[in-house]
Design a protein around this motif. Structure first.
Motif, mmCIF file in Angstrom:
data_model
loop_
_atom_site.group_PDB
_atom_site.id
_atom_site.type_symbol
_atom_site.label_atom_id
_atom_site.label_comp_id
_atom_site.label_asym_id
_atom_site.label_seq_id
_atom_site.Cartn_x
_atom_site.Cartn_y
_atom_site.Cartn_z
ATOM 1 N N SER A 257 0.869 -1.181 0.000
ATOM 2 C CA SER A 257 0.000 0.000 0.000
ATOM 3 C C SER A 257 0.903 1.226 0.000
ATOM 4 O O SER A 257 1.947 1.242 0.640
ATOM 5 N N THR A 258 0.509 2.242 -0.749
ATOM 6 C CA THR A 258 1.310 3.450 -0.867
ATOM 7 C C THR A 258 0.535 4.615 -0.281
ATOM 8 O O THR A 258 -0.627 4.827 -0.630
ATOM 9 N N SER A 259 1.199 5.369 0.600
ATOM 10 C CA SER A 259 0.558 6.545 1.198
ATOM 11 C C SER A 259 0.866 7.756 0.325
ATOM 12 O O SER A 259 1.827 7.754 -0.434
ATOM 13 N N LYS A 260 0.063 8.793 0.469
ATOM 14 C CA LYS A 260 0.297 10.027 -0.286
ATOM 15 C C LYS A 260 1.476 10.781 0.313
ATOM 16 O O LYS A 260 1.857 10.543 1.456
ATOM 17 N N THR A 261 2.021 11.703 -0.472
ATOM 18 C CA THR A 261 3.112 12.527 0.058
ATOM 19 C C THR A 261 2.576 13.353 1.204
ATOM 20 O O THR A 261 1.475 13.901 1.136
ATOM 21 N N GLY A 262 3.373 13.436 2.242
ATOM 22 C CA GLY A 262 2.923 14.136 3.447
ATOM 23 C C GLY A 262 3.559 15.505 3.556
ATOM 24 O O GLY A 262 4.064 16.062 2.578
ATOM 25 N N LYS B 263 5.721 -13.774 8.703
ATOM 26 C CA LYS B 263 5.214 -12.530 8.127
ATOM 27 C C LYS B 263 6.068 -11.364 8.617
ATOM 28 O O LYS B 263 6.302 -11.223 9.819
ATOM 29 N N LEU B 264 6.537 -10.537 7.666
ATOM 30 C CA LEU B 264 7.347 -9.372 8.014
ATOM 31 C C LEU B 264 6.755 -8.136 7.349
ATOM 32 O O LEU B 264 6.132 -8.232 6.291
ATOM 33 N N GLU B 265 6.953 -6.971 7.968
ATOM 34 C CA GLU B 265 6.442 -5.726 7.413
ATOM 35 C C GLU B 265 7.541 -4.685 7.376
ATOM 36 O O GLU B 265 8.472 -4.714 8.180
ATOM 37 N N ASP B 266 7.441 -3.763 6.402
ATOM 38 C CA ASP B 266 8.423 -2.692 6.283
ATOM 39 C C ASP B 266 7.754 -1.486 5.647
ATOM 40 O O ASP B 266 6.859 -1.632 4.813
ATOM 41 N N ILE B 267 8.184 -0.289 6.055
ATOM 42 C CA ILE B 267 7.696 0.955 5.443
ATOM 43 C C ILE B 267 8.915 1.696 4.913
ATOM 44 O O ILE B 267 9.867 1.948 5.650
ATOM 45 N N VAL B 268 8.873 2.007 3.610
ATOM 46 C CA VAL B 268 10.012 2.623 2.933
ATOM 47 C C VAL B 268 9.510 3.790 2.081
ATOM 48 O O VAL B 268 8.476 3.649 1.421
ATOM 49 N N PRO B 269 10.234 4.920 2.064
ATOM 50 C CA PRO B 269 9.851 5.992 1.131
ATOM 51 C C PRO B 269 9.901 5.459 -0.306
ATOM 52 O O PRO B 269 10.834 4.753 -0.673
ATOM 53 N N HIS C 285 6.298 16.347 4.865
ATOM 54 C CA HIS C 285 7.741 16.375 4.622
ATOM 55 C C HIS C 285 8.131 15.750 3.293
ATOM 56 O O HIS C 285 9.282 15.382 3.077
ATOM 57 N N GLY C 286 7.172 15.525 2.408
ATOM 58 C CA GLY C 286 7.524 15.242 1.030
ATOM 59 C C GLY C 286 7.537 13.857 0.463
ATOM 60 O O GLY C 286 7.324 13.706 -0.707
ATOM 61 N N HIS C 287 7.787 12.807 1.221
ATOM 62 C CA HIS C 287 7.929 11.484 0.596
ATOM 63 C C HIS C 287 6.657 10.644 0.705
ATOM 64 O O HIS C 287 6.083 10.523 1.784
ATOM 65 N N ALA C 288 6.268 10.034 -0.437
ATOM 66 C CA ALA C 288 5.209 9.022 -0.383
ATOM 67 C C ALA C 288 5.860 7.771 0.193
ATOM 68 O O ALA C 288 7.034 7.503 -0.070
ATOM 69 N N LYS C 289 5.127 7.014 0.973
ATOM 70 C CA LYS C 289 5.722 5.825 1.592
ATOM 71 C C LYS C 289 5.013 4.563 1.110
ATOM 72 O O LYS C 289 3.812 4.557 0.878
ATOM 73 N N CYS C 290 5.798 3.498 0.961
ATOM 74 C CA CYS C 290 5.250 2.192 0.590
ATOM 75 C C CYS C 290 5.267 1.301 1.823
ATOM 76 O O CYS C 290 6.291 1.172 2.495
ATOM 77 N N HIS C 291 4.139 0.701 2.114
ATOM 78 C CA HIS C 291 4.029 -0.230 3.234
ATOM 79 C C HIS C 291 3.975 -1.630 2.656
ATOM 80 O O HIS C 291 3.063 -1.974 1.915
ATOM 81 N N PHE C 292 5.002 -2.441 2.954
ATOM 82 C CA PHE C 292 5.088 -3.804 2.427
ATOM 83 C C PHE C 292 4.736 -4.809 3.501
ATOM 84 O O PHE C 292 5.223 -4.718 4.627
ATOM 85 N N VAL C 293 3.888 -5.774 3.149
ATOM 86 C CA VAL C 293 3.642 -6.938 3.989
ATOM 87 C C VAL C 293 4.173 -8.109 3.172
ATOM 88 O O VAL C 293 3.771 -8.288 2.020
ATOM 89 N N ALA C 294 5.092 -8.872 3.741
ATOM 90 C CA ALA C 294 5.735 -9.943 2.978
ATOM 91 C C ALA C 294 5.927 -11.171 3.854
ATOM 92 O O ALA C 294 5.909 -11.084 5.081
ATOM 93 N N ILE C 295 6.106 -12.311 3.190
ATOM 94 C CA ILE C 295 6.311 -13.572 3.903
ATOM 95 C C ILE C 295 7.675 -14.123 3.543
ATOM 96 O O ILE C 295 8.020 -14.228 2.353
ATOM 97 N N ASP C 296 8.464 -14.454 4.567
ATOM 98 C CA ASP C 296 9.797 -15.033 4.375
ATOM 99 C C ASP C 296 9.668 -16.294 3.520
ATOM 100 O O ASP C 296 8.854 -17.167 3.834
ATOM 101 N N ILE C 297 10.455 -16.400 2.451
ATOM 102 C CA ILE C 297 10.284 -17.539 1.539
ATOM 103 C C ILE C 297 10.812 -18.853 2.103
ATOM 104 O O ILE C 297 10.504 -19.910 1.577
#
Length: 159
Positions: free
Chosen positions: A46-51, A70-76, A53-65
């Motif tokens: 899921s991607t958030s709108k720019t806030g 289940k792991l999660e990460d939020i990255v600009p 301070h400028g960066h849109a953020k991507c929220h990843f939900v992923a599963i270790d192969i």
């Protein structure tokens, strides 16, 4: 310069990086991503709108192969993420040893004896029961970031 021709095989092996960079905003569902130094398959993005301070953020939900955690990460979205080189190779199953290791036949005709049986209960039962019945089996081995694990099974008929 020398007259010799240098030939390089494009296999991700000796000295090759285990990951490559990819912009976070371009990673999609069912893609791969490294979270907390583990190779993962993305199940939700899921991607958030720019806030403010400028960066849109991507929220990843992923599963270790390898261990299905289940792991999660939020990255600009403009930043780079590490993406693992994931390879899937099929080998013919020759033998299962008493200590839980399998003997596999490579395409070049050599044996590969350094892999354990999978930890997934259903797959483990399928492999052991089918092998005990004397069926010819082909196992798919997933490899990423220096780890390998049997992830699937195909029956190619009786021996």
């Amino acid at each position: 310069m020398s007259d010799e021709e240098h030939h390089f095989e494009s296999k991700a092996d000796a000295g090759a990086s285990k990951t490559y960079p990819q912009q976070a905003g371009t990673i999609r569902k069912n893609g791969y991503l490294v979270i907390k130094a583990r190779p993962c398959k993305v199940v939700e993005v899921s991607t958030s709108k720019t806030g403010k301070h400028g960066h849109a953020k991507c929220h990843f939900v992923a599963i270790d192969i390898f261990n299905n955690k289940k792991l999660e990460d939020i990255v600009p979205s403009s930043h780079n993420c590490d993406v693992p080189h994931v390879n899937r190779t099929d080998y013919q199953l020759i033998d299962i040893s008493n200590d839980g290791f399998v003997s596999l036949l490579t395409e070049s005709g050599e044996t590969k004896d350094d892999l354990r049986l999978p930890t997934d209960e259903n797959l483990l039962k399928q492999i052991t029961s089918s092998f005990a019945e004397g069926k010819d089996l082909v196992v798919s081995v997933m490899s990423a970031m220096g780890e390998e694990q049997i992830c699937a099974l195909k029956d190619i008929g009786p021996k």
